[in-house]
Write a protein that holds these residues in place. Structure first.
Motif, PDB file in Angstrom:
ATOM      1  N   MET A 240      19.980 -12.874  -7.361  1.00  0.00           N
ATOM      2  CA  MET A 240      18.566 -12.597  -7.124  1.00  0.00           C
ATOM      3  C   MET A 240      17.757 -12.893  -8.376  1.00  0.00           C
ATOM      4  N   LYS A 241      16.445 -13.121  -8.166  1.00  0.00           N
ATOM      5  CA  LYS A 241      15.544 -13.410  -9.275  1.00  0.00           C
ATOM      6  C   LYS A 241      15.029 -12.106  -9.878  1.00  0.00           C
ATOM      7  N   LEU A 242      15.098 -12.028 -11.200  1.00  0.00           N
ATOM      8  CA  LEU A 242      14.575 -10.878 -11.927  1.00  0.00           C
ATOM      9  C   LEU A 242      13.219 -11.245 -12.535  1.00  0.00           C
ATOM     10  N   THR A 243      12.199 -10.491 -12.187  1.00  0.00           N
ATOM     11  CA  THR A 243      10.868 -10.767 -12.737  1.00  0.00           C
ATOM     12  C   THR A 243      10.615 -10.034 -14.045  1.00  0.00           C
TER      13      THR A 243
ATOM     14  N   LYS B 217      22.035  -0.517  -1.082  1.00  0.00           N
ATOM     15  CA  LYS B 217      23.101  -0.323  -0.096  1.00  0.00           C
ATOM     16  C   LYS B 217      24.484  -0.550  -0.710  1.00  0.00           C
ATOM     17  N   LYS B 218      24.542  -1.361  -1.771  1.00  0.00           N
ATOM     18  CA  LYS B 218      25.823  -1.670  -2.417  1.00  0.00           C
ATOM     19  C   LYS B 218      26.040  -0.856  -3.696  1.00  0.00           C
ATOM     20  N   ALA B 219      25.229   0.176  -3.898  1.00  0.00           N
ATOM     21  CA  ALA B 219      25.293   0.940  -5.147  1.00  0.00           C
ATOM     22  C   ALA B 219      26.672   1.551  -5.374  1.00  0.00           C
ATOM     23  N   ARG B 220      27.337   2.034  -4.302  1.00  0.00           N
ATOM     24  CA  ARG B 220      28.635   2.683  -4.449  1.00  0.00           C
ATOM     25  C   ARG B 220      29.736   1.720  -4.859  1.00  0.00           C
ATOM     26  N   GLU B 221      29.528   0.442  -4.605  1.00  0.00           N
ATOM     27  CA  GLU B 221      30.564  -0.539  -4.934  1.00  0.00           C
ATOM     28  C   GLU B 221      30.750  -0.700  -6.435  1.00  0.00           C
TER      29      GLU B 221
ATOM     30  N   GLU C 135      12.995  -6.349  -0.189  1.00  0.00           N
ATOM     31  CA  GLU C 135      14.234  -6.558   0.565  1.00  0.00           C
ATOM     32  C   GLU C 135      15.428  -6.685  -0.378  1.00  0.00           C
ATOM     33  N   ASN C 136      15.255  -7.368  -1.501  1.00  0.00           N
ATOM     34  CA  ASN C 136      16.350  -7.496  -2.465  1.00  0.00           C
ATOM     35  C   ASN C 136      16.748  -6.130  -3.030  1.00  0.00           C
ATOM     36  N   LEU C 137      15.745  -5.286  -3.291  1.00  0.00           N
ATOM     37  CA  LEU C 137      16.031  -3.948  -3.808  1.00  0.00           C
ATOM     38  C   LEU C 137      16.852  -3.145  -2.807  1.00  0.00           C
TER      39      LEU C 137
ATOM     40  N   THR D 196       0.820  -1.206   0.000  1.00  0.00           N
ATOM     41  CA  THR D 196       0.000   0.000   0.000  1.00  0.00           C
ATOM     42  C   THR D 196       0.852   1.253   0.000  1.00  0.00           C
ATOM     43  N   ILE D 197       1.863   1.297   0.863  1.00  0.00           N
ATOM     44  CA  ILE D 197       2.684   2.502   0.931  1.00  0.00           C
ATOM     45  C   ILE D 197       3.608   2.609  -0.268  1.00  0.00           C
ATOM     46  N   ALA D 198       3.815   1.514  -0.985  1.00  0.00           N
ATOM     47  CA  ALA D 198       4.688   1.555  -2.159  1.00  0.00           C
ATOM     48  C   ALA D 198       3.992   2.134  -3.375  1.00  0.00           C
ATOM     49  N   LEU D 199       2.654   2.168  -3.349  1.00  0.00           N
ATOM     50  CA  LEU D 199       1.929   2.720  -4.484  1.00  0.00           C
ATOM     51  C   LEU D 199       2.143   4.222  -4.557  1.00  0.00           C
ATOM     52  N   THR D 200       2.587   4.696  -5.692  1.00  0.00           N
ATOM     53  CA  THR D 200       2.859   6.106  -5.904  1.00  0.00           C
ATOM     54  C   THR D 200       1.590   6.804  -6.371  1.00  0.00           C
ATOM     55  N   PRO D 201       1.616   8.159  -6.436  1.00  0.00           N
ATOM     56  CA  PRO D 201       0.418   8.876  -6.868  1.00  0.00           C
ATOM     57  C   PRO D 201      -0.098   8.470  -8.241  1.00  0.00           C
ATOM     58  N   ASP D 202       0.771   7.933  -9.113  1.00  0.00           N
ATOM     59  CA  ASP D 202       0.303   7.501 -10.430  1.00  0.00           C
ATOM     60  C   ASP D 202      -0.171   6.053 -10.430  1.00  0.00           C
ATOM     61  N   ASN D 203      -0.363   5.473  -9.204  1.00  0.00           N
ATOM     62  CA  ASN D 203      -0.916   4.125  -9.043  1.00  0.00           C
ATOM     63  C   ASN D 203      -0.037   3.044  -9.689  1.00  0.00           C
ATOM     64  N   VAL D 204       1.267   3.245  -9.664  1.00  0.00           N
ATOM     65  CA  VAL D 204       2.211   2.252 -10.176  1.00  0.00           C
ATOM     66  C   VAL D 204       3.023   1.725  -9.007  1.00  0.00           C
ATOM     67  N   ASP D 205       3.115   0.416  -8.898  1.00  0.00           N
ATOM     68  CA  ASP D 205       3.877  -0.207  -7.822  1.00  0.00           C
ATOM     69  C   ASP D 205       5.358  -0.194  -8.206  1.00  0.00           C
ATOM     70  N   ARG D 206       6.135   0.664  -7.552  1.00  0.00           N
ATOM     71  CA  ARG D 206       7.560   0.801  -7.824  1.00  0.00           C
ATOM     72  C   ARG D 206       8.408   0.209  -6.700  1.00  0.00           C
ATOM     73  N   SER D 207       7.779  -0.510  -5.800  1.00  0.00           N
ATOM     74  CA  SER D 207       8.472  -0.950  -4.583  1.00  0.00           C
ATOM     75  C   SER D 207       9.633  -1.893  -4.850  1.00  0.00           C
ATOM     76  N   CYS D 208       9.604  -2.624  -5.986  1.00  0.00           N
ATOM     77  CA  CYS D 208      10.663  -3.596  -6.274  1.00  0.00           C
ATOM     78  C   CYS D 208      11.452  -3.234  -7.536  1.00  0.00           C
TER      79      CYS D 208
END
Length: 270
Positions: free
Chosen positions: A179-182, A213-217, A206-208, A129-141
């Motif tokens: 990790m699995k990519l959907t 956290k490892k983006a700088r690597e 959680e995978n995201l 629910t909290i991951a839904l953005t104002p444009d109603n797209v689930d961007r959580s993952c």
């Protein structure tokens, strides 16, 4: 032989006519004054009769139009009644459907109590629910990937999509993650002058977070040191971040002796 003739109306004797002509032809005589008066009255009578005929015709036409209007009103009233009957029927059908299909909240909870109060399901529903953005797209993952080399060509094909998937998997290997990519897709119109960003959808939030956290690597790697990863933001979030980065850049240029960093979207002076 002639005789004096009297005016038929005023009885005034003013002119003499031959008696035989009067008798033979049955003449009736009027003086000039009476003749003009009679002729004028006759004209008025004729005019009145014609006017009355015209008025009668106009009245008859208006009566016909009135009858037609009354018929139209009656037809419209019938249609209104029919629509009202249809509306009542539809409302009754909806009401019956709602009554037959409606369930109380307590009955649902009592039937599915175990599933309803399951902590893991409640947590998942809350995160979604909290991951839904104002444009109603689930961007959580969703993971945004920038500057990742793109295959040349005018359109995307199954082969290019597969190449992009393999490239994302290599990035995961560089970060020591499996990790699995959907889903994997490029965003925007294809162009020879620039590389389009990519959206890689992971199997869980959680995978995201682990990858972010490892983006700088990635800067330390040989093959992906120019690649940048980040969360999938809305247009409003991107605009807000752009303004924040501009402010951060200005603060650093104006205060070189101080160290400004960005932490969780907030500029902090260390």
């Amino acid at each position: 032989m002639s005789q004096k003739m009297n005016c038929l109306l005023c009885k005034t004797a003013k002119t003499e006519f031959p008696a035989d002509v009067n008798i033979a032809r049955g003449l009736t005589w009027l003086c000039s004054y009476c003749f003009t008066k009679v002729r004028t009255n006759q004209f008025r009578t004729n005019l009145a009769e014609e006017t009355e005929k015209e008025h009668s015709k106009v009245v008859r036409d208006l009566e016909k139009e009135l009858l037609n209007c009354q018929k139209q009103v009656i037809d419209l009233q019938k249609k209104v009644i029919e629509l009202q009957d249809e509306g009542l029927s539809a409302a009754k059908a909806v009401s019956d459907t709602v009554k037959s299909e409606m369930k109380t909240f307590s009955s649902v909870i009592s039937t599915n109590c175990a599933a309803a109060v399951s902590p893991s399901k409640l947590q998942a529903a809350f995160k979604k629910t909290i991951a839904l953005t104002p444009d109603n797209v689930d961007r959580s993952c969703n993971l945004m990937i920038f500057n990742l080399e793109e295959e040349k060509g005018s359109v995307d094909t199954a082969a290019t999509v597969e190449e992009d998937r393999k490239a994302v998997e290599k990035i995961l290997e560089e970060l020591n993650e499996k990790m699995k990519l959907t889903d994997v897709k490029r965003v925007g119109a294809k162009s020879e002058k620039k590389t389009r960003p990519m959206i890689a959808t992971l199997s869980s939030r959680e995978n995201l977070l682990t990858l972010l956290k490892k983006a700088r690597e990635l800067k330390k790697t040989k093959n992906f040191h120019s690649v940048y990863i980040g969360p999938d933001r809305t247009f409003e979030e991107r605009e807000s971040r752009r303004k924040t980065l501009e402010t951060l850049k200005r603060l650093r240029s104006e205060n070189s002796e101080k160290q400004y960093v960005l932490r969780k979207g907030v500029i902090v002076c260390e």
